[in-house]
Design a protein around this motif. Structure first.
Motif, PDB file in Angstrom:
ATOM      1  N   ILE A  58     -16.861  65.001  24.822  1.00 24.53           N
ATOM      2  CA  ILE A  58     -16.238  64.615  26.195  1.00 24.53           C
ATOM      3  C   ILE A  58     -17.148  64.004  27.024  1.00 24.53           C
ATOM      4  CG2 ILE A  58     -15.560  66.045  28.513  1.00 24.53           C
ATOM      5  CD1 ILE A  58     -15.888  68.348  26.767  1.00 24.53           C
ATOM      6  N   THR A  59     -16.169  62.722  28.058  1.00 24.35           N
ATOM      7  CA  THR A  59     -17.380  61.986  28.671  1.00 24.35           C
ATOM      8  C   THR A  59     -16.669  62.335  30.415  1.00 24.35           C
ATOM      9  OG1 THR A  59     -14.994  60.480  28.694  1.00 24.35           O
ATOM     10  CG2 THR A  59     -16.656  60.301  26.952  1.00 24.35           C
TER      11      THR A  59
ATOM     12  N   SER B 211     -24.925  72.273  30.893  1.00 24.06           N
ATOM     13  CA  SER B 211     -23.306  71.881  30.778  1.00 24.06           C
ATOM     14  C   SER B 211     -22.628  72.676  29.793  1.00 24.06           C
ATOM     15  CB  SER B 211     -23.090  70.484  30.702  1.00 24.06           C
ATOM     16  OG  SER B 211     -23.233  69.862  31.566  1.00 24.06           O
ATOM     17  N   THR B 212     -22.213  73.170  29.429  1.00 24.41           N
ATOM     18  CA  THR B 212     -20.767  73.799  28.894  1.00 24.41           C
ATOM     19  C   THR B 212     -19.574  73.839  29.194  1.00 24.41           C
ATOM     20  OG1 THR B 212     -20.754  76.378  29.959  1.00 24.41           O
ATOM     21  CG2 THR B 212     -22.523  75.580  29.218  1.00 24.41           C
ATOM     22  N   ALA B 213     -18.880  73.586  27.774  1.00 23.06           N
ATOM     23  CA  ALA B 213     -17.832  73.084  28.061  1.00 23.06           C
ATOM     24  C   ALA B 213     -16.307  75.179  27.517  1.00 23.06           C
ATOM     25  CB  ALA B 213     -16.944  72.317  27.112  1.00 23.06           C
ATOM     26  N   ALA B 214     -15.267  74.565  27.899  1.00 20.59           N
ATOM     27  CA  ALA B 214     -14.688  75.763  27.292  1.00 20.59           C
ATOM     28  C   ALA B 214     -13.239  74.502  27.162  1.00 20.59           C
ATOM     29  CB  ALA B 214     -13.973  76.771  28.711  1.00 20.59           C
TER      30      ALA B 214
ATOM     31  N   ASN C 218      -9.384  76.007  27.654  1.00 17.40           N
ATOM     32  CA  ASN C 218      -8.064  76.987  28.253  1.00 17.40           C
ATOM     33  C   ASN C 218      -9.082  78.463  27.808  1.00 17.40           C
ATOM     34  OD1 ASN C 218      -6.184  75.634  27.905  1.00 17.40           O
ATOM     35  ND2 ASN C 218      -5.862  75.808  25.396  1.00 17.40           N
ATOM     36  N   GLY C 219     -10.365  78.062  28.705  1.00 14.23           N
ATOM     37  CA  GLY C 219     -11.156  79.034  29.460  1.00 14.23           C
ATOM     38  C   GLY C 219     -12.006  80.069  28.124  1.00 14.23           C
ATOM     39  N   THR C 220     -11.775  79.288  26.794  1.00 14.29           N
ATOM     40  CA  THR C 220     -12.878  79.734  25.281  1.00 14.29           C
ATOM     41  C   THR C 220     -13.966  78.959  25.444  1.00 14.29           C
ATOM     42  OG1 THR C 220     -10.895  81.246  24.317  1.00 14.29           O
ATOM     43  CG2 THR C 220     -12.718  80.184  23.306  1.00 14.29           C
ATOM     44  N   ALA C 221     -15.673  79.479  25.493  1.00 15.81           N
ATOM     45  CA  ALA C 221     -16.005  78.595  25.183  1.00 15.81           C
ATOM     46  C   ALA C 221     -16.816  78.085  24.316  1.00 15.81           C
ATOM     47  CB  ALA C 221     -17.580  79.574  25.337  1.00 15.81           C
ATOM     48  N   LEU C 222     -16.839  76.473  24.354  1.00 16.35           N
ATOM     49  CA  LEU C 222     -17.150  75.227  23.502  1.00 16.35           C
ATOM     50  C   LEU C 222     -18.584  75.328  22.754  1.00 16.35           C
ATOM     51  CD1 LEU C 222     -14.667  72.875  24.226  1.00 16.35           C
ATOM     52  CD2 LEU C 222     -14.062  75.180  22.672  1.00 16.35           C
ATOM     53  N   GLY C 223     -18.761  75.392  21.279  1.00 13.56           N
ATOM     54  CA  GLY C 223     -20.167  75.385  21.145  1.00 13.56           C
ATOM     55  C   GLY C 223     -20.283  73.271  22.003  1.00 13.56           C
ATOM     56  N   THR C 224     -21.017  73.397  22.889  1.00 16.71           N
ATOM     57  CA  THR C 224     -21.819  72.316  23.419  1.00 16.71           C
ATOM     58  C   THR C 224     -22.739  71.719  23.819  1.00 16.71           C
ATOM     59  OG1 THR C 224     -20.185  72.678  25.210  1.00 16.71           O
ATOM     60  CG2 THR C 224     -21.733  71.414  25.958  1.00 16.71           C
ATOM     61  N   THR C 225     -22.991  70.141  23.332  1.00 12.45           N
ATOM     62  CA  THR C 225     -24.454  69.560  23.064  1.00 12.45           C
ATOM     63  C   THR C 225     -24.168  68.029  23.703  1.00 12.45           C
ATOM     64  OG1 THR C 225     -24.437  70.675  21.209  1.00 12.45           O
ATOM     65  CG2 THR C 225     -25.604  68.636  21.589  1.00 12.45           C
ATOM     66  N   PHE C 226     -25.300  67.817  24.148  1.00 14.35           N
ATOM     67  CA  PHE C 226     -25.560  67.529  24.931  1.00 14.35           C
ATOM     68  C   PHE C 226     -26.591  65.569  24.929  1.00 14.35           C
ATOM     69  CE2 PHE C 226     -28.179  64.867  28.718  1.00 14.35           C
ATOM     70  CZ  PHE C 226     -26.560  64.299  29.227  1.00 14.35           C
ATOM     71  N   SER C 227     -25.912  64.733  25.223  1.00  7.19           N
ATOM     72  CA  SER C 227     -26.383  63.649  24.203  1.00  7.19           C
ATOM     73  C   SER C 227     -26.158  62.268  25.087  1.00  7.19           C
ATOM     74  CB  SER C 227     -26.300  63.643  22.902  1.00  7.19           C
ATOM     75  OG  SER C 227     -27.582  62.747  22.282  1.00  7.19           O
TER      76      SER C 227
ATOM     77  N   LEU D  79     -20.960  64.682  25.943  1.00  4.11           N
ATOM     78  CA  LEU D  79     -21.127  66.316  25.551  1.00  4.11           C
ATOM     79  C   LEU D  79     -19.960  66.527  24.298  1.00  4.11           C
ATOM     80  CD1 LEU D  79     -20.077  68.873  28.970  1.00  4.11           C
ATOM     81  CD2 LEU D  79     -22.036  67.731  28.302  1.00  4.11           C
ATOM     82  N   THR D  80     -21.043  66.651  23.099  1.00  3.14           N
ATOM     83  CA  THR D  80     -19.903  66.619  21.875  1.00  3.14           C
ATOM     84  C   THR D  80     -19.689  68.348  21.918  1.00  3.14           C
ATOM     85  OG1 THR D  80     -20.947  65.150  20.749  1.00  3.14           O
ATOM     86  CG2 THR D  80     -20.096  66.630  19.842  1.00  3.14           C
ATOM     87  N   VAL D  81     -18.213  68.890  21.593  1.00  3.05           N
ATOM     88  CA  VAL D  81     -18.037  70.020  21.766  1.00  3.05           C
ATOM     89  C   VAL D  81     -17.570  70.295  20.031  1.00  3.05           C
ATOM     90  CG1 VAL D  81     -17.969  70.257  24.144  1.00  3.05           C
ATOM     91  CG2 VAL D  81     -15.382  69.724  22.387  1.00  3.05           C
ATOM     92  N   THR D  82     -17.676  71.370  19.756  1.00  4.02           N
ATOM     93  CA  THR D  82     -17.040  72.027  18.300  1.00  4.02           C
ATOM     94  C   THR D  82     -16.392  73.474  18.819  1.00  4.02           C
ATOM     95  OG1 THR D  82     -18.765  73.800  17.665  1.00  4.02           O
ATOM     96  CG2 THR D  82     -18.666  71.011  16.863  1.00  4.02           C
ATOM     97  N   GLY D  83     -14.804  73.635  17.938  1.00  6.12           N
ATOM     98  CA  GLY D  83     -14.273  74.893  18.429  1.00  6.12           C
ATOM     99  C   GLY D  83     -12.794  75.016  17.388  1.00  6.12           C
ATOM    100  N   PHE D  84     -12.389  76.309  17.250  1.00  7.10           N
ATOM    101  CA  PHE D  84     -11.086  76.367  16.957  1.00  7.10           C
ATOM    102  C   PHE D  84     -10.354  76.757  17.926  1.00  7.10           C
ATOM    103  CE2 PHE D  84      -8.202  79.467  15.022  1.00  7.10           C
ATOM    104  CZ  PHE D  84      -8.650  78.017  13.644  1.00  7.10           C
ATOM    105  N   ALA D  85      -9.293  75.805  17.084  1.00  4.54           N
ATOM    106  CA  ALA D  85      -7.794  75.625  18.183  1.00  4.54           C
ATOM    107  C   ALA D  85      -6.557  76.509  17.101  1.00  4.54           C
ATOM    108  CB  ALA D  85      -7.079  74.371  18.923  1.00  4.54           C
ATOM    109  N   SER D  86      -6.187  77.573  17.304  1.00  7.64           N
ATOM    110  CA  SER D  86      -5.171  78.522  16.732  1.00  7.64           C
ATOM    111  C   SER D  86      -4.023  77.833  17.788  1.00  7.64           C
ATOM    112  CB  SER D  86      -5.348  79.887  17.027  1.00  7.64           C
ATOM    113  OG  SER D  86      -5.612  80.314  18.001  1.00  7.64           O
ATOM    114  N   VAL D  87      -3.368  77.705  18.611  1.00 10.83           N
ATOM    115  CA  VAL D  87      -2.364  77.362  19.142  1.00 10.83           C
ATOM    116  C   VAL D  87      -2.513  76.043  19.563  1.00 10.83           C
ATOM    117  CG1 VAL D  87      -0.795  78.346  20.550  1.00 10.83           C
ATOM    118  CG2 VAL D  87      -2.434  79.869  20.117  1.00 10.83           C
ATOM    119  N   SER D  88      -1.419  75.399  19.208  1.00 16.48           N
ATOM    120  CA  SER D  88      -0.457  73.968  19.515  1.00 16.48           C
ATOM    121  C   SER D  88      -0.318  73.668  20.515  1.00 16.48           C
ATOM    122  CB  SER D  88       0.318  72.960  18.729  1.00 16.48           C
ATOM    123  OG  SER D  88       1.470  73.240  18.654  1.00 16.48           O
ATOM    124  N   GLY D  89       0.153  72.979  22.072  1.00 14.35           N
ATOM    125  CA  GLY D  89       0.702  72.550  23.214  1.00 14.35           C
ATOM    126  C   GLY D  89      -0.546  71.885  24.074  1.00 14.35           C
TER     127      GLY D  89
END
Length: 181
Positions: free
Chosen positions: A117-118, A126-129, A131-140, A144-154
């Protein structure tokens, strides 16, 4: 009062001595909230040394908040003088983050993902989400570099928060838009 006695060749003499508490070193103001990079004048009678944990402070007590938000979200200013050290707390107001890009052209893959995320106003807290669901967030390096799981497309959105200060939702698309079936 304390009684002090002395005995010598001429006899004994005594006197009552009253001990007075030393006036402690003081600082004003004792607490303040500041934006990053802002200044605040502190005063402390007889102060000979001024220090700040993250920001800077002149020999006259003029404090400048740090440009980058420390993980603690606060700073400490100390004035040392003839009567000890007095400390003030500076609550640092986080900047409102602004997101300018997410992933590759605003697209995130379905399933487990990692993305960058730029934008501006990001920091170590900083934290990122998504659709309201928290993502693993690292600042460097300002991003921000985020990691997560998306189960629904769109269509969806990503927000970045610095405590109570949150970015506007940034539109993203999860999965492959208009995928051939």
């Amino acid at each position: 009062a304390v009684t002090v006695s002395a005995t010598g060749p001429g006899g004994t003499a005594s006197a009552a001595v009253t001990l007075q508490a030393q006036n402690p070193q003081t600082i004003a103001p004792t607490a303040v909230s500041l934006n990053l990079g802002a200044t605040q004048q502190f005063t402390s009678a007889g102060a000979t040394t001024w220090t700040a944990t993250y920001g800077s402070v002149t020999s006259a007590g003029m404090y400048t908040a740090p440009a980058v938000l420390p993980a603690s979200g606060s700073d400490s200013v100390a004035a040392t003088g003839p009567n000890g050290t007095a400390t003030a707390t500076v609550t640092l107001i986080p900047p409102t983050p602004v997101t300018t890009g997410v992933g590759t052209n605003g697209q995130l893959p379905l399933g487990v993902f990692g993305a960058t995320i730029t934008g501006t106003g990001f920091g170590a807290t900083s934290t990122a989400a998504l659709n309201g669901t928290a993502l693993g967030t690292t600042f460097s390096g300002g991003a921000l570099t985020v990691t997560g799981f998306a189960s629904v497309s769109g269509a969806g959105s990503v927000t970045v928060s610095n405590g109570s200060a949150a970015s506007q939702p940034f539109p993203v698309y999860v999965g492959v838009p208009n995928a051939p079936v």
